[in-house]
Design a protein around this motif. Sequence first.
Motif, PDB file in Angstrom:
ATOM      1  N   VAL A 138      -0.174   3.886  -5.545  1.00 53.03           N
ATOM      2  CA  VAL A 138      -1.383   3.870  -4.719  1.00 53.03           C
ATOM      3  C   VAL A 138      -1.757   5.300  -4.332  1.00 53.03           C
ATOM      4  CG1 VAL A 138      -2.447   3.036  -2.592  1.00 53.03           C
ATOM      5  CG2 VAL A 138      -0.813   1.579  -3.819  1.00 53.03           C
ATOM      6  N   THR A 174      -5.359 -12.621  -9.496  1.00 55.15           N
ATOM      7  CA  THR A 174      -4.368 -11.585  -9.739  1.00 55.15           C
ATOM      8  C   THR A 174      -4.703 -10.848 -11.024  1.00 55.15           C
ATOM      9  OG1 THR A 174      -2.644 -12.863  -8.610  1.00 55.15           O
ATOM     10  CG2 THR A 174      -1.920 -11.095 -10.076  1.00 55.15           C
ATOM     11  N   VAL A 219      -8.725  -6.517  -1.491  1.00 55.20           N
ATOM     12  CA  VAL A 219      -7.328  -6.458  -1.887  1.00 55.20           C
ATOM     13  C   VAL A 219      -6.493  -7.214  -0.860  1.00 55.20           C
ATOM     14  CG1 VAL A 219      -5.346  -4.963  -2.289  1.00 55.20           C
ATOM     15  CG2 VAL A 219      -7.626  -4.258  -3.054  1.00 55.20           C
ATOM     16  N   GLU A 261       0.817  -1.210   0.000  1.00 62.98           N
ATOM     17  CA  GLU A 261       0.000   0.000   0.000  1.00 62.98           C
ATOM     18  C   GLU A 261       0.856   1.268   0.000  1.00 62.98           C
ATOM     19  OE1 GLU A 261      -4.117   1.579   2.168  1.00 62.98           O
ATOM     20  OE2 GLU A 261      -2.947  -0.044   3.061  1.00 62.98           O
ATOM     21  N   GLU A 298      -2.942  -8.056  -1.691  1.00 58.96           N
ATOM     22  CA  GLU A 298      -1.576  -7.568  -1.820  1.00 58.96           C
ATOM     23  C   GLU A 298      -1.459  -6.714  -3.082  1.00 58.96           C
ATOM     24  OE1 GLU A 298       3.017  -9.307  -1.997  1.00 58.96           O
ATOM     25  OE2 GLU A 298       1.314 -10.667  -1.704  1.00 58.96           O
ATOM     26  N   ILE A 299      -0.671  -5.645  -2.993  1.00 60.44           N
ATOM     27  CA  ILE A 299      -0.456  -4.757  -4.141  1.00 60.44           C
ATOM     28  C   ILE A 299       0.987  -4.895  -4.598  1.00 60.44           C
ATOM     29  CG2 ILE A 299      -0.492  -2.366  -4.950  1.00 60.44           C
ATOM     30  CD1 ILE A 299      -2.528  -1.766  -2.724  1.00 60.44           C
ATOM     31  N   GLU A 321       0.793  -5.552 -10.607  1.00 58.67           N
ATOM     32  CA  GLU A 321      -0.419  -6.349 -10.438  1.00 58.67           C
ATOM     33  C   GLU A 321      -1.001  -6.123  -9.035  1.00 58.67           C
ATOM     34  OE1 GLU A 321       2.674  -8.064  -8.430  1.00 58.67           O
ATOM     35  OE2 GLU A 321       2.672  -7.991 -10.621  1.00 58.67           O
ATOM     36  N   VAL A 322      -2.241  -6.605  -8.872  1.00 59.46           N
ATOM     37  CA  VAL A 322      -2.902  -6.580  -7.568  1.00 59.46           C
ATOM     38  C   VAL A 322      -3.518  -7.951  -7.338  1.00 59.46           C
ATOM     39  CG1 VAL A 322      -4.785  -5.629  -6.193  1.00 59.46           C
ATOM     40  CG2 VAL A 322      -3.405  -4.116  -7.595  1.00 59.46           C
ATOM     41  N   LYS A 323      -3.310  -8.490  -6.145  1.00 57.99           N
ATOM     42  CA  LYS A 323      -3.885  -9.783  -5.793  1.00 57.99           C
ATOM     43  C   LYS A 323      -5.152  -9.554  -4.981  1.00 57.99           C
ATOM     44  CE  LYS A 323      -2.672 -14.277  -3.772  1.00 57.99           C
ATOM     45  NZ  LYS A 323      -1.615 -15.044  -3.057  1.00 57.99           N
ATOM     46  N   VAL A 383      -3.718   2.208  -8.303  1.00 56.14           N
ATOM     47  CA  VAL A 383      -4.764   1.832  -7.357  1.00 56.14           C
ATOM     48  C   VAL A 383      -5.267   3.103  -6.673  1.00 56.14           C
ATOM     49  CG1 VAL A 383      -5.346   0.539  -5.273  1.00 56.14           C
ATOM     50  CG2 VAL A 383      -3.752  -0.436  -6.931  1.00 56.14           C
ATOM     51  N   ASN A 411      -2.236  -4.382 -13.289  1.00 60.00           N
ATOM     52  CA  ASN A 411      -2.618  -3.083 -12.733  1.00 60.00           C
ATOM     53  C   ASN A 411      -1.430  -2.127 -12.697  1.00 60.00           C
ATOM     54  OD1 ASN A 411      -2.580  -1.534  -9.829  1.00 60.00           O
ATOM     55  ND2 ASN A 411      -4.567  -1.394 -10.832  1.00 60.00           N
TER      56      ASN A 411
END
Length: 760
Positions: free
Chosen positions: A223, A322, A298, A218, A300-301, A305-307, A328, A325
């Motif tokens: 972000v 996943t 969310v 984050e 993990e960022i 990518e974002v998981k 965010v 990305n």
Amino acid sequence: MKVKIPLLSRYFSWLHNNAPEGPVEIYPEVTDSFESSLPGIRVIGDLTGLPLLKFAVESGYKVVQEIKRKNENSSQTKKTNDLIYDVLIVGAGPAGISAGIELSKLNYKFIILESNDSFHTVKSYPKGKPIFAEPEDLHTNSEIRILNGTKESLLEDLQSSLKKWNLPLEIGARVTQIRKDNLGFSVSCENGKNFLTKEVILAIGKSGDARNLQVPGEELPKVYHRLIDPKDFEKEDVLVVGGGDSAIEAAIAISDYANSTRLSYRGKELVRPKFENKERLESLIQEGKIEFLNESEVEEIGEKEVKLRKTESKNKADTSRTITNSSVLIQIGSSAPIEFLKKIGLRIQNQKRFWDWIGFIEMILFANVVYFGKASFYGSATYSLIALVSLFAFLGLGLPFSIHLFKKRKELFSDFWNTFKNIYIFSAAAYFITVYAGGKYFDFLFLGKQPGFHYTLLYSLTILTFGLRRMKARPTKYIRKQTWTLILIQVFPLFLLPEIILPFLGQNGLLGDPNGFLLTQVFPYGAYWNAYGFILAWPLNMGIFYNAGITTFWLVYGILQTFVVIPYLVYRFGKGAYCGWICSCGGLAETLGDETRTKMPHGKLANQLENAGQWILLFATVITILKLSEIFLSSWFPFTHVLGSLGDSGKKVYDVVVDLMLAGVVGVGAYFFLSGRVWCRFFCPLSALMHIYAKFSRFRIFSEKKKCISCNICTKVCHQGIDVMSYANKGIPMDNVQCVRCSACVVNCPTNVLSFGELK
């Protein structure tokens, strides 16, 4: 493979019907006159819990009228000092500027301090953000007019008002400390400047403290927590996180520029956004411009990518995903600047300090004296010892606590009502302790009456006193009818009838023949306390059925009352028809406890504790059946005396644990700490029985979803810990079995979203 759910879990799930468990928003404690816990510091705008521009500017107008009224009523002559301001406003948003305009009209000496720029929060809105002038029927007195439009039109109107009045405004002055001194307040800023003022108005809002997801990644530069210009995300793969209007509006705006736009929301469906926003979003989803990822969180960022994980997934192998990305945007709301408010000494709603805990212990000890002391008059040496130890502990702890209260005397006696309320409470405590100690240890019965009489007298007087206050503070037709009903029921059938009228009539032979119906069936052997049974039903009043000398009258009356009349009332009008209009426990909660209703715990743990009442109901049912078996079946089945003995043993446990400890000690001891309905919500067996009845009730609280602004006030003021806002957000009738029809959510809703009704 189908997972089997235990029968008990299915029962509790059926009873609660997946009731929402949302928390309440936390704000500083503020009175109706915007006064904080520190006299001289007032709070307006978003920090009062009303997130609407119209309310913000109106609070700016009203707070100045309160200051003006206070100064007009002050006996002190107004002294002028070039170094001291009459009022200092912290924050140059709509609320602060509105207050400044009113102060300017009255020729007060004041200054406005702003840490960023005037109307900084509005300037931070996304370009083209729609502005809704809600509520439509609210006509403000402020010079600042809030009209339907966009961010740009709103900002133009605000700047125009600021320019017109030429207010004393200092930009870049971030307030870091506010201290009370002999002249008023000393206000210190980050830039080293200091100001002296007689009064302070805090209009700092809460948008500066954005909430975080608290997940790995984050802190990455990709972000963001604020959208300024949607074009900044041109050709990006954007994930917007949130489910409110801000998140929806951001996703809509970004979709015009981004390569791809996804919206992640943990719920199954969006319930909080305004109708216009939701309709526009659904249109863009159908066009393929926005992908809606519901039931996702969310996890993990990463850099590219974002998981995400599924919040509601039956297939454990498909719990995460996943996505590609590059940016965010987190739009999950903001929190009030609690740490700053604590630093300057303001009390926060439901904040528990050291002396609050000491006060709670004192209340528990006092309740021990009241209930075990009252019970000890019936011959229990153990109860007498508990009451005596509690009395000495109460008096011993009372010395340092009294010193603390003396230091806080300005806060305790800040106005007429607080002065009267605290004197009443202290006097009532002293009265009962004197009555109990005099009767128990000095062979002195005040007015010739046992402590039980004085307890009921104080109970009735308290409901009357605080009931009158409730009707004055909330003068609605519904509250007047409800409160007068509670007062009359407590005063007449629960005090005058059993304690004065019936004994007088009995002593003078006015209740008829000793062998007549009244003295053999209704009040056998002068048991005038049976009159409580006219109002208090089984199992709240176990004496209705658990009575070796039960008569035909009370058997029939009790069955009709508990299993016919009350179920009908609940079916037609909801559980509150009894809990909120008849019951003496509810009577005290709605009057004395009216000011503490916001202290009721909310959330999952509190909701689980509600099940305790069901277990107490089961225990009460078992021991009652055992006793009735002995009474009515012993002539046919001699062994039933064994059942009766088991019931008697269980009843002794019930008397101590439920009647004394939970109903008396915990119920009263937690009054000013966890609200006045702790007993009613968590432990009352009659309430638990009515929860079952309420599952079939036609009563509901209805809501107009379009008008809901998600201010959370309805949830905050609910005495029963119900997440009312979640029902209003969804626009569905509230069927929570805990509702007691107190009307607090309906009365306090600023946009008149809620109303009582019945299913057709």
